[in-house]
Scaffold this motif. Sequence first.
Motif, PDB file in Angstrom:
ATOM      1  N   GLU A 177      -8.045  32.477  88.293  1.00 37.44           N
ATOM      2  CA  GLU A 177      -7.078  31.836  87.375  1.00 37.44           C
ATOM      3  C   GLU A 177      -6.671  32.747  86.214  1.00 37.44           C
ATOM      4  O   GLU A 177      -5.493  32.831  85.876  1.00 37.44           O
ATOM      5  N   ASN A 178      -7.665  33.446  85.605  1.00 34.77           N
ATOM      6  CA  ASN A 178      -7.338  34.293  84.443  1.00 34.77           C
ATOM      7  C   ASN A 178      -6.425  35.446  84.840  1.00 34.77           C
ATOM      8  O   ASN A 178      -5.493  35.807  84.121  1.00 34.77           O
ATOM      9  N   GLU A 179      -6.725  36.022  86.020  1.00 36.00           N
ATOM     10  CA  GLU A 179      -5.914  37.144  86.497  1.00 36.00           C
ATOM     11  C   GLU A 179      -4.501  36.680  86.844  1.00 36.00           C
ATOM     12  O   GLU A 179      -3.522  37.368  86.571  1.00 36.00           O
ATOM     13  N   LEU A 180      -4.416  35.468  87.443  1.00 41.33           N
ATOM     14  CA  LEU A 180      -3.082  34.931  87.784  1.00 41.33           C
ATOM     15  C   LEU A 180      -2.242  34.758  86.516  1.00 41.33           C
ATOM     16  O   LEU A 180      -1.046  35.057  86.505  1.00 41.33           O
ATOM     17  N   GLU A 181      -2.905  34.301  85.462  1.00 45.86           N
ATOM     18  CA  GLU A 181      -2.194  34.094  84.197  1.00 45.86           C
ATOM     19  C   GLU A 181      -1.661  35.429  83.666  1.00 45.86           C
ATOM     20  O   GLU A 181      -0.526  35.518  83.188  1.00 45.86           O
ATOM     21  N   LEU A 182      -2.497  36.475  83.820  1.00 44.60           N
ATOM     22  CA  LEU A 182      -2.092  37.806  83.362  1.00 44.60           C
ATOM     23  C   LEU A 182      -0.914  38.344  84.199  1.00 44.60           C
ATOM     24  O   LEU A 182       0.065  38.871  83.660  1.00 44.60           O
ATOM     25  N   VAL A 183      -1.011  38.176  85.515  1.00 46.14           N
ATOM     26  CA  VAL A 183       0.079  38.609  86.410  1.00 46.14           C
ATOM     27  C   VAL A 183       1.366  37.893  86.012  1.00 46.14           C
ATOM     28  O   VAL A 183       2.431  38.500  85.859  1.00 46.14           O
ATOM     29  N   ASN A 184       1.261  36.569  85.805  1.00 43.27           N
ATOM     30  CA  ASN A 184       2.442  35.768  85.489  1.00 43.27           C
ATOM     31  C   ASN A 184       3.068  36.204  84.163  1.00 43.27           C
ATOM     32  O   ASN A 184       4.289  36.292  84.044  1.00 43.27           O
ATOM     33  N   LYS A 185       2.218  36.499  83.177  1.00 45.28           N
ATOM     34  CA  LYS A 185       2.748  36.900  81.860  1.00 45.28           C
ATOM     35  C   LYS A 185       3.444  38.254  81.941  1.00 45.28           C
ATOM     36  O   LYS A 185       4.522  38.436  81.374  1.00 45.28           O
ATOM     37  N   TRP A 186       2.842  39.198  82.651  1.00 47.51           N
ATOM     38  CA  TRP A 186       3.493  40.507  82.790  1.00 47.51           C
ATOM     39  C   TRP A 186       4.807  40.374  83.563  1.00 47.51           C
ATOM     40  O   TRP A 186       5.818  40.987  83.224  1.00 47.51           O
ATOM     41  N   ALA A 187       4.759  39.566  84.635  1.00 50.96           N
ATOM     42  CA  ALA A 187       5.976  39.395  85.452  1.00 50.96           C
ATOM     43  C   ALA A 187       7.097  38.795  84.615  1.00 50.96           C
ATOM     44  O   ALA A 187       8.265  39.173  84.750  1.00 50.96           O
ATOM     45  N   PHE A 188       6.746  37.878  83.726  1.00 48.53           N
ATOM     46  CA  PHE A 188       7.749  37.262  82.851  1.00 48.53           C
ATOM     47  C   PHE A 188       8.390  38.331  81.958  1.00 48.53           C
ATOM     48  O   PHE A 188       9.615  38.330  81.747  1.00 48.53           O
ATOM     49  N   GLU A 189       7.581  39.277  81.484  1.00 47.63           N
ATOM     50  CA  GLU A 189       8.132  40.365  80.659  1.00 47.63           C
ATOM     51  C   GLU A 189       9.104  41.214  81.492  1.00 47.63           C
ATOM     52  O   GLU A 189      10.124  41.676  80.995  1.00 47.63           O
ATOM     53  N   GLY A 190       8.767  41.404  82.774  1.00 53.45           N
ATOM     54  CA  GLY A 190       9.669  42.144  83.674  1.00 53.45           C
ATOM     55  C   GLY A 190      10.965  41.373  83.896  1.00 53.45           C
ATOM     56  O   GLY A 190      12.065  41.943  83.842  1.00 53.45           O
ATOM     57  N   GLU A 191      10.834  40.062  84.136  1.00 49.72           N
ATOM     58  CA  GLU A 191      12.014  39.203  84.339  1.00 49.72           C
ATOM     59  C   GLU A 191      12.936  39.244  83.118  1.00 49.72           C
ATOM     60  O   GLU A 191      14.160  39.198  83.251  1.00 49.72           O
ATOM     61  N   LYS A 192      12.335  39.339  81.919  1.00 52.50           N
ATOM     62  CA  LYS A 192      13.163  39.395  80.698  1.00 52.50           C
ATOM     63  C   LYS A 192      14.068  40.615  80.741  1.00 52.50           C
ATOM     64  O   LYS A 192      15.210  40.568  80.299  1.00 52.50           O
TER      65      LYS A 192
END
Length: 395
Positions: A177-192
């Motif tokens: 779960e913690n790693e998924l949250e990290l992946v999701n947050k970084w991906a969101f920065e990429g999407e921005k």
Amino acid sequence: MEVRARAPGKIILAGEHAVVHGSAAVAASIDLYTYVSLRFPTPADNDETLSLQLKDVSLEVSWPIARIKEAFPNLETQIPPSSCSLEKLKLIAILVDEQNIPEANIGLAAGVTAFLWLFTSVHGCKPAKAVVNSELPLGSGLGSSAAFCVALSAAILALSDSVSTDFSHQGWQVFGENELELVNKWAFEGEKIIHGKPSGIDNTVSTYGNMIKFKSGDLTRLKTNMPLKMLITNTKVGRNTKALVAGVSERTMRHPTAMASVFTSVDSISNEVAAIIQSPVSDDLAITEKEEKLAELMEMNQGLLQCMGVSHASIETVVRTTLKYKLSTKLTGAGGGGCALTLLPTLLAGTVVDKVMADLETCGFQCLLAGIGGNGVEFSYIGIPDLGANGRNLS
Ligand SMILES: Nc1ncnc2c1ncn2[C@@H]1O[C@H](COP(=O)(O)OP(=O)(O)O)[C@@H](O)[C@H]1O
Ligand SMILES: C[C@@](O)(CCOP(=O)(O)O)CC(=O)O
Ligand SMILES: [Mg+2]
């Protein structure tokens, strides 16, 4: 050391665009994936470059590590994801410009920028080679940009010290779960970087998979036992999410009160869609009733998307063509062309599906039936001595 990651595309059942303005939306993953493999060279390779190969668009870019160090003299890696500063974006833009990306592929510069930002934020100035390929059509509303950012973030993090993973596991594995949250947050920065102002729904559903409701950054995982079959029609009309999202914001600034009502209506539609999908199904009659309600809500959502100015003549053609067979259609993703979704009721005869698909293909569109609601992002280590024959190698 090499890792491969894959992240799914998505469909939005209700709420695209309005979700950027705080309304709820409902999305599901589809079983079409973007794959990223990432490898650090060994000393024997004697390779001092950072390179990115984009197979779908036959583009390869690379920079000598010395050039990256020169461009970012004060580069520091970071663990908690943060936004790319304007200053760093400008430095990255110079590196991207040096690659002379062809004019026809200029939308790709944003993807290359996102790669440089994500990689250097986690690994600094390290030589590496990333290879990307996708089963998703690019720029068509099926979330290829999010799948790209999620798979990239997953591969980058799987080779970093910030996640603890099992190197001996054979085949695809999932993050904690913690790693998924990290992946999701970084991906969101990429999407921005690619979208300008994303809501975060696309990277979230690509990370977590299944079916989700999303509102103002909050994720609710939806549980359903309702069989949901959607026909996806790709109009093949190219468009750009960033421009469409900006267009809706401009219309909102011109007509704030009217658009606020549109977004409130979409919020109600998404909440109703989520409630229908989650309510238990007892028999065929109950399923049919639910499908009829969903179909009506999709029609209403399409009307509101038209109101936002993001439909397109090609989408209207799909709507009209499917209506001849009493089937309901809405666009999915940013619209302006791209893909449309048509609900296929459970009791609909296979012959009708064949006929509607043939009719749509006569218009020059491409139809596909994708599996809905599968796993989110997964990764797999390659070339670890005890990985064995089951380690899936997709190249
Ligand atoms: N497989 C890929 N290879 C290279 N770039 C990609 C890939 N997938 C997505 N992208 C990036 O995402 C952009 C498309 O994103 P977008 O306009 O949001 O459409 P969508 O997300 O609906 O497919 C591309 O222009 C490119 O920058
Ligand atoms: C229009 C929007 O709601 C979805 C965009 O999806 P896509 O990039 O067209 O697949 C934007 C967003 O939510 O970030
Ligand atoms: Mg996108």
